[in-house]
Design a protein around this motif. Sequence first.
Motif, PDB file in Angstrom:
ATOM      1  N   ILE A 150      -1.178  -7.712   1.427  1.00 37.40           N
ATOM      2  CA  ILE A 150      -0.813  -6.394   0.889  1.00 37.40           C
ATOM      3  C   ILE A 150      -0.320  -5.453   1.984  1.00 37.40           C
ATOM      4  O   ILE A 150       0.496  -4.562   1.725  1.00 37.40           O
ATOM      5  N   ALA A 151      -0.780  -5.640   3.214  1.00 32.73           N
ATOM      6  CA  ALA A 151      -0.335  -4.773   4.305  1.00 32.73           C
ATOM      7  C   ALA A 151       1.141  -4.980   4.633  1.00 32.73           C
ATOM      8  O   ALA A 151       1.771  -4.111   5.238  1.00 32.73           O
ATOM      9  N   LYS A 152       1.696  -6.136   4.255  1.00 33.71           N
ATOM     10  CA  LYS A 152       3.120  -6.393   4.446  1.00 33.71           C
ATOM     11  C   LYS A 152       3.902  -6.175   3.154  1.00 33.71           C
ATOM     12  O   LYS A 152       5.125  -6.086   3.183  1.00 33.71           O
ATOM     13  N   GLY A 153       3.188  -6.125   2.042  1.00 36.17           N
ATOM     14  CA  GLY A 153       3.854  -6.007   0.748  1.00 36.17           C
ATOM     15  C   GLY A 153       3.972  -4.589   0.232  1.00 36.17           C
ATOM     16  O   GLY A 153       4.531  -4.363  -0.834  1.00 36.17           O
ATOM     17  N   ARG A 154       3.446  -3.614   0.965  1.00 36.89           N
ATOM     18  CA  ARG A 154       3.527  -2.222   0.564  1.00 36.89           C
ATOM     19  C   ARG A 154       4.238  -1.410   1.634  1.00 36.89           C
ATOM     20  O   ARG A 154       3.979  -1.587   2.831  1.00 36.89           O
ATOM     21  N   THR A 155       5.127  -0.544   1.211  1.00 39.35           N
ATOM     22  CA  THR A 155       5.824   0.329   2.160  1.00 39.35           C
ATOM     23  C   THR A 155       4.807   1.173   2.917  1.00 39.35           C
ATOM     24  O   THR A 155       3.968   1.832   2.316  1.00 39.35           O
ATOM     25  N   GLY A 156       4.903   1.128   4.225  1.00 44.82           N
ATOM     26  CA  GLY A 156       3.941   1.861   5.051  1.00 44.82           C
ATOM     27  C   GLY A 156       2.865   0.973   5.638  1.00 44.82           C
ATOM     28  O   GLY A 156       2.204   1.351   6.604  1.00 44.82           O
ATOM     29  N   GLY A 157       2.668  -0.225   5.065  1.00 50.69           N
ATOM     30  CA  GLY A 157       1.707  -1.177   5.609  1.00 50.69           C
ATOM     31  C   GLY A 157       0.312  -0.594   5.740  1.00 50.69           C
ATOM     32  O   GLY A 157      -0.243  -0.042   4.779  1.00 50.69           O
TER      33      GLY A 157
END
Length: 282
Positions: A150-157
Amino acid sequence: MLRKGIALAALGLALIAAPAAQAATGHAVMKHVSWSFDGPFGKYDTAQLQRGYKIYREVCSACHSMELVSFRNLGEKGGPFYDPKYPNPNDNPYVKALAKDIQVPDIDSETGDVVQRPAVPADRFPKPYPNAAAAAAGNGGAIPPDLSVIAKGRTGGPDYIYSLLTGYKAPPAGLTVNPGQNYNVSMPGDVSGQWTGDHHKVPPGGFLAMPPQLADGKVTYDDGTPSTVDQQAKDVAAFLMWAAEPKMMARKQFGFGAMIYLALFTALLYFSYRRVWRNVAH
């Protein structure tokens, strides 16, 4: 010419109105953190990753899975519990102890029945729910997302994760929050449909089913770090960043070595060119 003038005027009005329309829909508040792993020479803070794992295990894992992560990954180089004495993470005694504390489903080889057994390093993190329907039923119809990447899959990490976990606020007067929803200033969304105040001052953020999960002192850190909401949010965000990109430090080291090689190769190529063509008129 008249039609062209009308079209240009309409375009100008649209451009002028665009900022007002954007303001009316609100925005999500993104907080920015100075992470230890930022920049070309940044690296993960091992102690922070260990604290982040504890937050995930004691708080987040009740609802969120991490299907792509195995216990042995915790003991790999760059991981929160890496020990150079155990290059094979399956042999890491601390990783073994962490896994053994968790029960995972298995099949009895004699009866075929589903049983529970202590996990081993080769096992992946267990799912909190057997299927999506059970996950939705246990969370008011909302399925908690898997946190593996999720840290790579959301804008802003990690900034997004930290902001969301610390973004719960009391809804301002004029904002209606429906049952089962929670207001969060850092949740991307549009609350204008439930806002009865000035349409030019729509509050930021959105709604989500997950209520606030962190609280001061909710988790006791083994290293004595003060267990505040802010610290917990930073630690679990860093841990989820590591889970999404566990080889980041190795990638940066390789990239740095490649840049040194290219610099030396460029210098060698330049001086070779000067030597070969030094007597040739240009």
